[in-house]
Write a protein that holds these residues in place. Structure first.
Motif, PDB file in Angstrom:
ATOM      1  N   ASN A 118       0.982  -1.230   0.399  1.00 30.76           N
ATOM      2  CA  ASN A 118       0.279  -0.055   0.118  1.00 30.76           C
ATOM      3  C   ASN A 118       0.822   1.163  -0.176  1.00 30.76           C
ATOM      4  O   ASN A 118       0.041   2.279  -0.473  1.00 30.76           O
ATOM      5  CB  ASN A 118      -1.103   0.367   0.999  1.00 30.76           C
ATOM      6  CG  ASN A 118      -2.226   1.055   1.367  1.00 30.76           C
ATOM      7  OD1 ASN A 118      -2.750   1.069  -0.390  1.00 30.76           O
ATOM      8  ND2 ASN A 118      -2.195   1.817   2.507  1.00 30.76           N
ATOM      9  N   VAL A 119       2.162   1.263   0.612  1.00 26.23           N
ATOM     10  CA  VAL A 119       2.907   2.258   0.940  1.00 26.23           C
ATOM     11  C   VAL A 119       3.274   2.424  -0.861  1.00 26.23           C
ATOM     12  O   VAL A 119       3.316   3.463  -1.093  1.00 26.23           O
ATOM     13  CB  VAL A 119       4.160   2.311   1.437  1.00 26.23           C
ATOM     14  CG1 VAL A 119       5.104   3.239   0.626  1.00 26.23           C
ATOM     15  CG2 VAL A 119       3.956   2.220   3.230  1.00 26.23           C
ATOM     16  N   VAL A 120       3.904   1.314  -1.279  1.00 23.77           N
ATOM     17  CA  VAL A 120       4.245   1.435  -3.148  1.00 23.77           C
ATOM     18  C   VAL A 120       3.068   2.617  -4.073  1.00 23.77           C
ATOM     19  O   VAL A 120       3.348   2.857  -4.452  1.00 23.77           O
ATOM     20  CB  VAL A 120       5.201   0.892  -3.143  1.00 23.77           C
ATOM     21  CG1 VAL A 120       5.463   0.309  -4.863  1.00 23.77           C
ATOM     22  CG2 VAL A 120       5.858  -0.500  -2.238  1.00 23.77           C
ATOM     23  N   ASN A 151       3.347   5.327  -6.008  1.00 21.90           N
ATOM     24  CA  ASN A 151       2.921   5.381  -7.492  1.00 21.90           C
ATOM     25  C   ASN A 151       1.741   6.177  -7.910  1.00 21.90           C
ATOM     26  O   ASN A 151       1.767   6.478  -8.679  1.00 21.90           O
ATOM     27  CB  ASN A 151       2.851   3.980  -7.589  1.00 21.90           C
ATOM     28  CG  ASN A 151       4.342   3.239  -7.745  1.00 21.90           C
ATOM     29  OD1 ASN A 151       5.392   4.186  -8.517  1.00 21.90           O
ATOM     30  ND2 ASN A 151       4.490   2.537  -7.461  1.00 21.90           N
ATOM     31  N   SER A 152       0.591   6.755  -6.758  1.00 27.43           N
ATOM     32  CA  SER A 152      -0.521   7.380  -7.388  1.00 27.43           C
ATOM     33  C   SER A 152       0.165   8.559  -7.669  1.00 27.43           C
ATOM     34  O   SER A 152      -0.760   9.215  -7.909  1.00 27.43           O
ATOM     35  CB  SER A 152      -0.908   7.233  -6.392  1.00 27.43           C
ATOM     36  OG  SER A 152      -1.368   8.169  -5.643  1.00 27.43           O
ATOM     37  N   MET A 153       1.272   9.327  -7.480  1.00 27.39           N
ATOM     38  CA  MET A 153       1.706  10.563  -7.345  1.00 27.39           C
ATOM     39  C   MET A 153       2.720  10.842  -8.163  1.00 27.39           C
ATOM     40  O   MET A 153       3.484  10.765  -7.534  1.00 27.39           O
ATOM     41  CB  MET A 153       2.085  10.694  -5.747  1.00 27.39           C
ATOM     42  CG  MET A 153       0.701  10.943  -4.917  1.00 27.39           C
ATOM     43  SD  MET A 153       0.520  11.777  -3.908  1.00 27.39           S
ATOM     44  CE  MET A 153       0.996  10.047  -2.356  1.00 27.39           C
ATOM     45  N   TYR A 198       6.290  11.650  -6.643  1.00 25.70           N
ATOM     46  CA  TYR A 198       6.598  10.727  -6.018  1.00 25.70           C
ATOM     47  C   TYR A 198       8.148  10.370  -6.323  1.00 25.70           C
ATOM     48  O   TYR A 198       8.803   9.723  -6.613  1.00 25.70           O
ATOM     49  CB  TYR A 198       6.226   9.985  -4.521  1.00 25.70           C
ATOM     50  CG  TYR A 198       6.638  10.470  -3.598  1.00 25.70           C
ATOM     51  CD1 TYR A 198       6.961  10.400  -2.479  1.00 25.70           C
ATOM     52  CD2 TYR A 198       4.713  10.727  -2.700  1.00 25.70           C
ATOM     53  CE1 TYR A 198       7.435  11.324  -1.652  1.00 25.70           C
ATOM     54  CE2 TYR A 198       4.372  11.363  -1.546  1.00 25.70           C
ATOM     55  CZ  TYR A 198       6.142  11.744  -0.898  1.00 25.70           C
ATOM     56  OH  TYR A 198       5.522  11.769   0.200  1.00 25.70           O
ATOM     57  N   VAL A 199       7.178   9.642  -8.097  1.00 29.40           N
ATOM     58  CA  VAL A 199       7.767   8.354  -8.680  1.00 29.40           C
ATOM     59  C   VAL A 199       9.266   9.644  -9.862  1.00 29.40           C
ATOM     60  O   VAL A 199      10.279   8.290  -9.334  1.00 29.40           O
ATOM     61  CB  VAL A 199       6.415   8.496 -10.278  1.00 29.40           C
ATOM     62  CG1 VAL A 199       7.242   7.548 -11.224  1.00 29.40           C
ATOM     63  CG2 VAL A 199       5.848   7.568  -9.340  1.00 29.40           C
ATOM     64  N   ASP A 200       8.897  11.192  -9.887  1.00 26.32           N
ATOM     65  CA  ASP A 200      10.199  11.609 -10.471  1.00 26.32           C
ATOM     66  C   ASP A 200      11.241  11.642  -9.615  1.00 26.32           C
ATOM     67  O   ASP A 200      12.339  11.345 -10.040  1.00 26.32           O
ATOM     68  CB  ASP A 200       9.507  13.442 -10.409  1.00 26.32           C
ATOM     69  CG  ASP A 200       8.574  13.180 -11.415  1.00 26.32           C
ATOM     70  OD1 ASP A 200       8.321  11.961 -12.478  1.00 26.32           O
ATOM     71  OD2 ASP A 200       8.352  14.493 -12.076  1.00 26.32           O
ATOM     72  N   TRP A 201      10.801  11.734  -7.773  1.00 26.61           N
ATOM     73  CA  TRP A 201      11.739  12.461  -6.328  1.00 26.61           C
ATOM     74  C   TRP A 201      12.606  10.909  -6.721  1.00 26.61           C
ATOM     75  O   TRP A 201      13.499  10.648  -6.486  1.00 26.61           O
ATOM     76  CB  TRP A 201      11.490  12.800  -5.955  1.00 26.61           C
ATOM     77  CG  TRP A 201      10.785  13.902  -5.706  1.00 26.61           C
ATOM     78  CD1 TRP A 201      11.051  14.861  -6.748  1.00 26.61           C
ATOM     79  CD2 TRP A 201      10.077  14.386  -4.653  1.00 26.61           C
ATOM     80  NE1 TRP A 201      10.751  16.091  -6.373  1.00 26.61           N
ATOM     81  CE2 TRP A 201       9.612  16.252  -5.129  1.00 26.61           C
ATOM     82  CE3 TRP A 201       9.089  14.671  -3.422  1.00 26.61           C
ATOM     83  CZ2 TRP A 201       8.928  16.940  -4.499  1.00 26.61           C
ATOM     84  CZ3 TRP A 201       8.446  15.200  -2.514  1.00 26.61           C
ATOM     85  CH2 TRP A 201       8.557  16.761  -2.958  1.00 26.61           C
ATOM     86  N   PHE A 202      11.876   9.454  -7.312  1.00 26.53           N
ATOM     87  CA  PHE A 202      12.289   8.337  -6.300  1.00 26.53           C
ATOM     88  C   PHE A 202      13.674   8.274  -8.104  1.00 26.53           C
ATOM     89  O   PHE A 202      14.854   7.304  -7.271  1.00 26.53           O
ATOM     90  CB  PHE A 202      11.363   7.373  -6.709  1.00 26.53           C
ATOM     91  CG  PHE A 202      10.863   7.267  -5.112  1.00 26.53           C
ATOM     92  CD1 PHE A 202       9.853   6.965  -4.573  1.00 26.53           C
ATOM     93  CD2 PHE A 202      11.888   6.010  -4.368  1.00 26.53           C
ATOM     94  CE1 PHE A 202       9.753   6.996  -3.223  1.00 26.53           C
ATOM     95  CE2 PHE A 202      11.330   6.070  -3.113  1.00 26.53           C
ATOM     96  CZ  PHE A 202      10.135   6.481  -2.379  1.00 26.53           C
ATOM     97  N   THR A 259      -6.441   8.218  -7.388  1.00 27.63           N
ATOM     98  CA  THR A 259      -5.586   6.878  -7.811  1.00 27.63           C
ATOM     99  C   THR A 259      -4.587   6.716  -6.519  1.00 27.63           C
ATOM    100  O   THR A 259      -4.648   5.455  -5.314  1.00 27.63           O
ATOM    101  CB  THR A 259      -4.818   6.042  -9.016  1.00 27.63           C
ATOM    102  OG1 THR A 259      -3.574   6.959  -8.891  1.00 27.63           O
ATOM    103  CG2 THR A 259      -5.624   6.308 -10.081  1.00 27.63           C
ATOM    104  N   THR A 260      -4.780   7.538  -5.464  1.00 26.41           N
ATOM    105  CA  THR A 260      -4.084   7.374  -4.195  1.00 26.41           C
ATOM    106  C   THR A 260      -5.124   6.474  -3.788  1.00 26.41           C
ATOM    107  O   THR A 260      -6.290   7.003  -3.373  1.00 26.41           O
ATOM    108  CB  THR A 260      -3.981   9.079  -4.286  1.00 26.41           C
ATOM    109  OG1 THR A 260      -3.375   9.614  -4.602  1.00 26.41           O
ATOM    110  CG2 THR A 260      -3.267   9.277  -2.210  1.00 26.41           C
ATOM    111  N   PRO A 261      -4.240   5.589  -2.639  1.00 27.55           N
ATOM    112  CA  PRO A 261      -5.774   5.320  -1.771  1.00 27.55           C
ATOM    113  C   PRO A 261      -5.893   5.807  -0.758  1.00 27.55           C
ATOM    114  O   PRO A 261      -5.437   6.539  -0.182  1.00 27.55           O
ATOM    115  CB  PRO A 261      -3.990   3.361  -0.913  1.00 27.55           C
ATOM    116  CG  PRO A 261      -3.105   3.526  -2.141  1.00 27.55           C
ATOM    117  CD  PRO A 261      -3.170   5.479  -3.391  1.00 27.55           C
TER     118      PRO A 261
END
Ligand code: HEC
Ligand code: HEC
Length: 351
Positions: free
Chosen positions: A145-147, A151-153, A156-160, A340-342
């Motif tokens: 659920n954290v992942v 992934n829904s934002m 965050y994906v860009d930062w990772f 799509t964010t839980p």
């Protein structure tokens, strides 16, 4: 001649200054064999090269309550960087208003601990960071659920991607933990004691120096040494005399739960003492609010010493010299959630 008495007193004065200078140096020489000043730069961490991109990402994750199932708790809830890196509660309150079993230790300088938690059950900060996210009484979330949340934002994906450039799967629970570890490695608090270790005589008051001398002479230093004056080594709480159940609750057997060795019953990691003056209440049980009382309990339980008020006051004064200054932490603006964010879940999972 009139200069006789004058030169005599000048001589005497010079002798006193020289003697106290020599004394201060002797104490410092002794201290330098037992303690280490904090470094002036962010330390290296095993298997996790620390970069500015990783630190910034880790900071956002540390402050982001959406990493918890309820959307209420962040790492900062229980390790508030504005209040000494802890929560100032007897034991922490987490998911669904549940009360956890132990007091929250400070995250400041935790990178210098030999292992993490009161019982040392996590080897390092990256391993540690995976615990609270999944603990039912803390953040009550799951790695998946954290992942999914990350992934829904897109931000965050860009930062990772930037922090873990070139990796095949940058947005992972492992990297979540590594980024937090990188941020925590920056939470270092140089204190007057460090300035004194580095040669600034005026950084400690006479009382603090007397307290340090006692800390060394009485034997506190046997367990509270190194960079964090603790955070390494495991000892029975009650080596000489076991404190009562009001301070050492019978249900929490400490390191026994980690090693399942009878010798480890009621064994805990020697608590790191940096910033201890601002992280009440004390002990894994959080049962003692007054630092002087905590010091007197230690003297009795670990050394079998009845400590005088005066000695305890001096040691408390010395411990005050371990209160440091955190580098400025700018509150992060976190990525915006999307469709799509839980959704937050208030459901209480009892373990
Ligand atoms: C609900 C409160 C709560 C939350 C939320 C929480 N912690 Fe903790 N933390 C604690 C408590 C309590 C302990 C001690 C537990 C033990 O020793 O068994 C602890 C221990 C630690 C330690 C070990 C420090 C030491 O000296 O051993 C670190 C580091 C830490 N937490 C970091 C984090 C990070 C990073 C997060 C977010 C991912 C987090 N915590 C979330 C309460 C919390
Ligand atoms: C034999 C090892 C040992 C000796 C000697 C010792 N300590 Fe400790 N100390 C510990 C351990 C282990 C803990 C953690 C206890 C617990 O489980 O809460 C601790 C905890 C503490 C705490 C509470 C820190 C916190 O954040 O809650 C203080 C303060 C402290 N010690 C000061 C001292 C002083 C002062 C002395 C000397 C008078 C001393 N200690 C001697 C092992 C030792």
């Amino acid at each position: 001649m009139q200069t006789g008495p004058l030169s005599l007193s000048t001589l005497a004065l010079t002798a006193i200054v020289a003697a106290s200078g020599a004394h201060a140096d002797a104490l410092r020489d002794e201290a330098l064999e037992m303690f280490k000043a904090l470094p002036s730069t962010v330390p290296a961490v095993a298997n996790n090269p620390i970069t500015p991109a990783k630190i910034e990402l880790g900071k956002a994750l540390f402050f982001d309550p959406r990493m918890s199932a309820s959307g209420v708790f962040s790492c900062n809830s229980c390790h508030n960087v504005g209040t000494g890196g802890d929560d100032n509660l007897e034991t922490s309150i987490g998911h669904g208003w549940q009360r956890g079993p132990r007091n929250s230790p400070t995250v400041f300088n935790s990178v210098f601990n030999e292992a993490q938690f009161w019982d040392g059950r996590a080897a390092d900060l990256a391993e540690q960071a995976k615990g609270p996210v999944q603990a039912g009484v803390e953040m009550a979330n799951t790695p998946d659920n954290v992942v999914a949340t990350l992934n829904s934002m897109p931000q965050y994906v860009d930062w990772f991607n930037a922090a873990f450039e070139g990796e095949s799967d940058p947005v992972s629970f492992d990297n979540f933990a590594k980024a937090i570890e990188a941020f925590e490695a920056t939470l270092i608090t140089p204190a007057p004691f460090d300035a004194w270790l580095n040669g600034d005589d005026a950084a400690l008051s006479d009382d603090q120096k007397a307290g340090l001398q006692q800390f060394v002479d009485l034997g506190c230093v046997a367990c509270h040494a190194g960079t964090n004056l603790g955070g390494e080594g495991y000892y029975p709480f009650g080596l000489i005399e076991k404190p009562g159940a009001d301070i050492l609750p019978v249900g929490d057997k400490g390191r026994f739960a980690v090693t399942e060795t009878v010798d480890d019953e009621y064994v805990f990691r020697a608590a790191p003492l940096r910033n201890v003056a601002i992280t009440a209440p004390y002990f894994h049980s959080g049962k003692v609010w007054d630092l002087k009382v905590a010091v007197q309990i230690m003297a009795e339980s670990q050394l079998g010493e009845e400590m005088s008020d005066e000695s305890a006051d001096q040691i408390v004064a010395f411990l005050g010299s371990l209160t440091g200054t955190l580098p400025p932490v700018v509150y992060p603006v976190m990525p915006a959630e999307t469709a799509t964010t839980p959704r937050p879940s208030g459901e209480v999972i009892v373990e």
